[in-house]
Design an enzyme around this catalytic site. Sequence first.
Site, PDB file in Angstrom:
ATOM      1  N   CYS A  48      -5.329  69.625  14.744  1.00 12.50           N
ATOM      2  CA  CYS A  48      -4.185  69.249  13.891  1.00 12.50           C
ATOM      3  C   CYS A  48      -4.309  69.834  12.478  1.00 12.50           C
ATOM      4  CB  CYS A  48      -4.139  67.723  13.825  1.00 12.50           C
ATOM      5  SG  CYS A  48      -3.032  67.094  12.568  1.00 12.50           S
ATOM      6  N   TYR A 221       6.646  73.890  13.011  1.00 12.44           N
ATOM      7  CA  TYR A 221       6.974  72.795  13.949  1.00 12.44           C
ATOM      8  C   TYR A 221       8.486  72.729  14.175  1.00 12.44           C
ATOM      9  CZ  TYR A 221       2.247  70.946  14.123  1.00 12.44           C
ATOM     10  OH  TYR A 221       0.912  70.798  14.370  1.00 12.44           O
TER      11      TYR A 221
HETATM   12  N1  LIG Z   1       2.494  63.186   7.818  1.00 14.45           N
HETATM   13  C1  LIG Z   1       1.354  63.186   8.607  1.00 14.45           C
HETATM   14  C2  LIG Z   1       1.582  63.964   9.886  1.00 14.45           C
HETATM   15  C3  LIG Z   1       0.413  63.900  10.793  1.00 14.45           C
HETATM   16  C4  LIG Z   1       0.777  64.351  12.215  1.00 14.45           C
HETATM   17  O1  LIG Z   1       1.956  64.531  12.553  1.00 14.45           O
HETATM   18  N2  LIG Z   1      -0.242  64.508  13.068  1.00 14.45           N
HETATM   19  C5  LIG Z   1      -0.004  64.870  14.454  1.00 14.45           C
HETATM   20  C6  LIG Z   1      -1.022  65.869  14.951  1.00 14.45           C
HETATM   21  S1  LIG Z   1      -0.826  67.478  14.306  1.00 14.45           S
HETATM   22  C7  LIG Z   1      -0.191  63.663  15.322  1.00 14.45           C
HETATM   23  O2  LIG Z   1      -1.178  62.964  15.221  1.00 14.45           O
HETATM   24  N3  LIG Z   1       0.767  63.426  16.216  1.00 14.45           N
HETATM   25  C8  LIG Z   1       0.672  62.375  17.171  1.00 14.45           C
HETATM   26  C9  LIG Z   1       2.030  61.886  17.551  1.00 14.45           C
HETATM   27  O3  LIG Z   1       3.015  62.297  16.927  1.00 14.45           O
HETATM   28  O4  LIG Z   1       2.094  61.085  18.475  1.00 14.45           O
HETATM   29  C10 LIG Z   1       0.232  63.767   7.778  1.00 14.45           C
HETATM   30  O5  LIG Z   1       0.395  64.849   7.194  1.00 14.45           O
HETATM   31  O6  LIG Z   1      -0.809  63.136   7.710  1.00 14.45           O
END
Ligand SMILES: N[C@@H](CCC(=O)N[C@@H](CS)C(=O)NCC(=O)O)C(=O)O
Length: 364
Positions: A48, A221
């Site tokens: 990530c 994205y």
């Molecule tokens: N706004 C958050 C975004 C984090 C994010 O979207 N992480 C993704 C991985 S790249 C995630 O864990 N997604 C899991 C999901 O959406 O279920 C940050 O920057 O900390």
Amino acid sequence: MSSSAPLADPRDGSFKRQASSFREVISHSHPVFKPAASRYWLYVSLACPWAHRALITRALKGLTSVIGVSVVHWHMDSKGWRFLPFESQETDNRNLCFGPSGGVKCLPHSKPTNGVTSESYRAGIDGTIDHNYHLSRLSELYYKADSNYGGRFTVPVLWDLETQTIVNNESSEIIRILNSGVFDEFADTDTPSINLVPQELEKEIDEVNEWVYDNINNGVYKTGFAGKQEVYEREAANVFAHLQKVENILEKKYAKLIENYGEKAAPSKFFIVGEQLTEADVRLYTTIVRFDPVYVQHFKCNISTIRDGFKMLDLWLRNIYWNFEPFSSTTNFDHIKLHYTRSHAQINPLGITPLGPKPDIGPL
Ligand SMILES: N[C@@H](CCC(=O)N[C@@H](CS)C(=O)NCC(=O)O)C(=O)O
């Protein structure tokens, strides 16, 4: 809430990122979250880009022995992120959590195929256990913090072991907390102290961060998760217009550095803002290092690769990767390639991981 990969809004085909829910800080004046060594923990995915920001900042600030790390398995399924099973061969060795990438090795080149499946549980390779509570899912950690939690279970998570709750799950804020100086008294003394947001550059760093976030970090994205052709085309063109904007900035900058300091000294001052490494480089890096290995093919950002189309950006990337250990020691190309290509069934239903590009990143 179900947690399969986020989909485009069916009304207009666009991808909208959810706002993070836990937004506390750590400071001496905070009523609960006071700075301390070994009190806070990071839960990350090495795939990530948002979690990667936190790992890089932790290492740059000399905090690897102050804040431990657990790494989720690279595969994200319909229930979200998971840890390696506690029964898996890993011994519960907390020392490993204090490496730059939580004990999972980061090698310069990926080898992601070779019969590896989402059910591979190679300890310290595919991820780690949850060292603190032996949970099997990241969602359980969120429910431990808030039993009524209704959002997505995202990484990174900055966790407080003392009150057993989430301090913050927004990477842009986590890296500001780590940089703020509150942990400086505990930091490794052999890591040169660095301020990633020096006051005199703060305004410019914030400005660059803002457009880089919207058009590049999140832009890839919005391109990859676009649900309609016209949305995809608009977003892809926008990503490349902004890569060109970065390229132009870097090109001017490099020419000036050569003029002022000569060819030999120029790379040591070659950064996006000012003449020193800042948060703006950290935030741009985590997208650019993933660009050729995954975003080109998986998110269809394929107007050009970085290495072929953006010479200065590629030079900046290689300079940072090879000359700054906190970047290379937290960049895991296996997790990056495997996660994206095997976790987004709507984009890659057969989950076949391409072999290229070779190499993942060019030599210095
Ligand atoms: N706004 C958050 C975004 C984090 C994010 O979207 N992480 C993704 C991985 S790249 C995630 O864990 N997604 C899991 C999901 O959406 O279920 C940050 O920057 O900390």
